[in-house]
Design a protein around this motif. Structure first.
Motif, mmCIF file in Angstrom:
data_model
loop_
_atom_site.group_PDB
_atom_site.id
_atom_site.type_symbol
_atom_site.label_atom_id
_atom_site.label_comp_id
_atom_site.label_asym_id
_atom_site.label_seq_id
_atom_site.Cartn_x
_atom_site.Cartn_y
_atom_site.Cartn_z
ATOM 1 N N GLN A 72 0.915 -1.346 0.054
ATOM 2 C CA GLN A 72 0.062 0.069 0.024
ATOM 3 C C GLN A 72 0.812 1.290 0.129
ATOM 4 O O GLN A 72 0.569 2.041 -0.774
ATOM 5 C CB GLN A 72 -1.069 -0.082 1.315
ATOM 6 N N THR A 73 2.037 1.388 0.756
ATOM 7 C CA THR A 73 2.636 2.624 0.901
ATOM 8 C C THR A 73 3.574 2.671 -0.460
ATOM 9 O O THR A 73 3.443 3.926 -0.997
ATOM 10 C CB THR A 73 4.016 2.258 1.958
ATOM 11 N N TYR A 74 3.999 1.457 -1.023
ATOM 12 C CA TYR A 74 4.629 1.668 -2.563
ATOM 13 C C TYR A 74 3.460 2.181 -3.532
ATOM 14 O O TYR A 74 3.823 3.197 -4.357
ATOM 15 C CB TYR A 74 5.062 0.207 -2.982
ATOM 16 N N GLN A 75 2.429 1.651 -3.352
ATOM 17 C CA GLN A 75 1.375 2.146 -4.452
ATOM 18 C C GLN A 75 0.786 3.636 -4.175
ATOM 19 O O GLN A 75 0.815 4.200 -5.073
ATOM 20 C CB GLN A 75 -0.021 1.396 -4.198
ATOM 21 N N SER A 76 0.849 4.096 -3.016
ATOM 22 C CA SER A 76 0.783 5.207 -2.507
ATOM 23 C C SER A 76 1.721 6.334 -2.926
ATOM 24 O O SER A 76 1.364 7.439 -3.505
ATOM 25 C CB SER A 76 0.565 5.519 -1.054
ATOM 26 N N ASN A 77 2.897 5.867 -2.830
ATOM 27 C CA ASN A 77 3.827 6.734 -3.297
ATOM 28 C C ASN A 77 4.039 6.760 -4.784
ATOM 29 O O ASN A 77 4.462 7.786 -5.279
ATOM 30 C CB ASN A 77 5.166 6.146 -2.759
ATOM 31 N N GLN A 78 3.992 5.794 -5.566
ATOM 32 C CA GLN A 78 3.743 5.727 -6.834
ATOM 33 C C GLN A 78 2.627 6.780 -7.556
ATOM 34 O O GLN A 78 3.031 7.607 -8.611
ATOM 35 C CB GLN A 78 3.231 4.374 -7.453
ATOM 36 N N VAL A 79 1.380 6.705 -6.874
ATOM 37 C CA VAL A 79 0.466 7.701 -7.212
ATOM 38 C C VAL A 79 0.827 9.213 -7.058
ATOM 39 O O VAL A 79 0.609 9.981 -7.661
ATOM 40 C CB VAL A 79 -0.878 7.556 -6.523
ATOM 41 N N THR A 80 1.405 9.366 -5.794
ATOM 42 C CA THR A 80 1.617 10.889 -5.558
ATOM 43 C C THR A 80 2.935 11.402 -6.194
ATOM 44 O O THR A 80 3.110 12.717 -6.256
ATOM 45 C CB THR A 80 2.027 10.924 -3.942
ATOM 46 N N THR A 81 3.762 10.529 -6.584
ATOM 47 C CA THR A 81 4.903 10.920 -7.613
ATOM 48 C C THR A 81 4.918 11.036 -8.974
ATOM 49 O O THR A 81 5.526 11.346 -9.820
ATOM 50 C CB THR A 81 6.358 10.445 -7.012
ATOM 51 N N ALA A 82 3.671 10.229 -9.328
ATOM 52 C CA ALA A 82 3.535 10.258 -10.781
ATOM 53 C C ALA A 82 2.888 11.532 -11.588
ATOM 54 O O ALA A 82 2.366 12.351 -11.075
ATOM 55 C CB ALA A 82 2.214 9.200 -11.216
ATOM 56 N N SER A 83 3.425 11.497 -12.705
ATOM 57 C CA SER A 83 3.018 12.853 -13.502
ATOM 58 C C SER A 83 1.613 12.706 -14.153
ATOM 59 O O SER A 83 1.071 11.285 -13.855
ATOM 60 C CB SER A 83 4.031 12.649 -14.843
ATOM 61 N N PRO A 84 0.952 13.595 -14.464
ATOM 62 C CA PRO A 84 -0.281 13.616 -15.062
ATOM 63 C C PRO A 84 -0.625 12.511 -16.010
ATOM 64 O O PRO A 84 -1.442 11.654 -15.991
ATOM 65 C CB PRO A 84 -0.752 14.936 -15.680
ATOM 66 N N SER A 85 0.327 12.374 -16.861
ATOM 67 C CA SER A 85 0.402 11.216 -17.909
ATOM 68 C C SER A 85 0.558 10.026 -17.283
ATOM 69 O O SER A 85 -0.051 8.883 -17.939
ATOM 70 C CB SER A 85 1.304 11.553 -18.952
ATOM 71 N N GLU A 86 1.465 9.694 -16.579
ATOM 72 C CA GLU A 86 1.591 8.395 -15.620
ATOM 73 C C GLU A 86 0.375 7.704 -14.838
ATOM 74 O O GLU A 86 -0.252 6.944 -15.052
ATOM 75 C CB GLU A 86 2.692 8.437 -14.873
ATOM 76 N N LEU A 87 -0.481 8.991 -14.239
ATOM 77 C CA LEU A 87 -1.801 8.710 -13.751
ATOM 78 C C LEU A 87 -2.786 8.282 -14.485
ATOM 79 O O LEU A 87 -3.274 7.486 -14.218
ATOM 80 C CB LEU A 87 -2.313 10.038 -12.816
ATOM 81 N N THR A 88 -2.854 8.805 -15.798
ATOM 82 C CA THR A 88 -3.712 8.407 -16.955
ATOM 83 C C THR A 88 -3.551 7.093 -17.108
ATOM 84 O O THR A 88 -4.570 6.103 -17.155
ATOM 85 C CB THR A 88 -3.607 9.222 -17.798
ATOM 86 N N LEU A 89 -2.231 6.680 -17.244
ATOM 87 C CA LEU A 89 -1.781 5.330 -17.770
ATOM 88 C C LEU A 89 -2.228 4.529 -16.513
ATOM 89 O O LEU A 89 -2.791 3.267 -16.785
ATOM 90 C CB LEU A 89 -0.308 5.246 -18.218
#
Length: 125
Positions: free
Chosen positions: A7-24
């Motif tokens: 969960q921590t890893y996934q949360s970090n991925q979301v909070t540090t992702a660019s808008p294009s990465e979030l869309t992906l």
């Protein structure tokens, strides 16, 4: 313990992702939840099917709300997302694997095109 780390890893991925990465990530999440819905439907677990379909609906709402309306293409994306939303609701109501397949195919096409666009954007600087 492992669940918290994931969960921590996934949360970090979301909070540090660019808008294009979030869309992906949203596209990939929708595909994952559609696969879960189809599996649950095959197992006749209608509650899990419903929950997975609701997650896909929420992803579509997020995709629709994140469109930048100043770009004309956003209107076309909105129409497609709206269509997919109506179809996922229908799939949930009818318990239809065929409709889930259709929506999954559309998400795969969006995702693959988005990935290509991300690569082009990086190479063109």
């Amino acid at each position: 313990m492992l669940h918290n780390a994931a969960q921590t890893y996934q949360s970090n991925q979301v909070t540090t992702a660019s808008p294009s990465e979030l869309t992906l990530m949203l596209y990939n999440g929708a595909i994952k939840f559609i696969k879960q819905a189809k599996l649950s439907l095959a197992e006749r677990d209608y509650l899990k099917t419903h929950e997975s379909c609701i997650k896909v609906q929420n992803i579509l709402y997020e995709l629709m709300s994140s469109l930048r309306r100043e770009y004309p293409i956003s209107g076309e994306f909105n129409k497609m997302y709206d269509y997919m939303l109506r179809r996922i609701v229908e799939a949930n109501m009818r318990k239809s694997i065929e409709i889930l397949d259709e929506v999954e195919d559309l998400f795969v096409q969006f995702r693959d095109t988005w990935k290509e666009a991300m690569v082009l954007a990086k190479t063109q600087g």
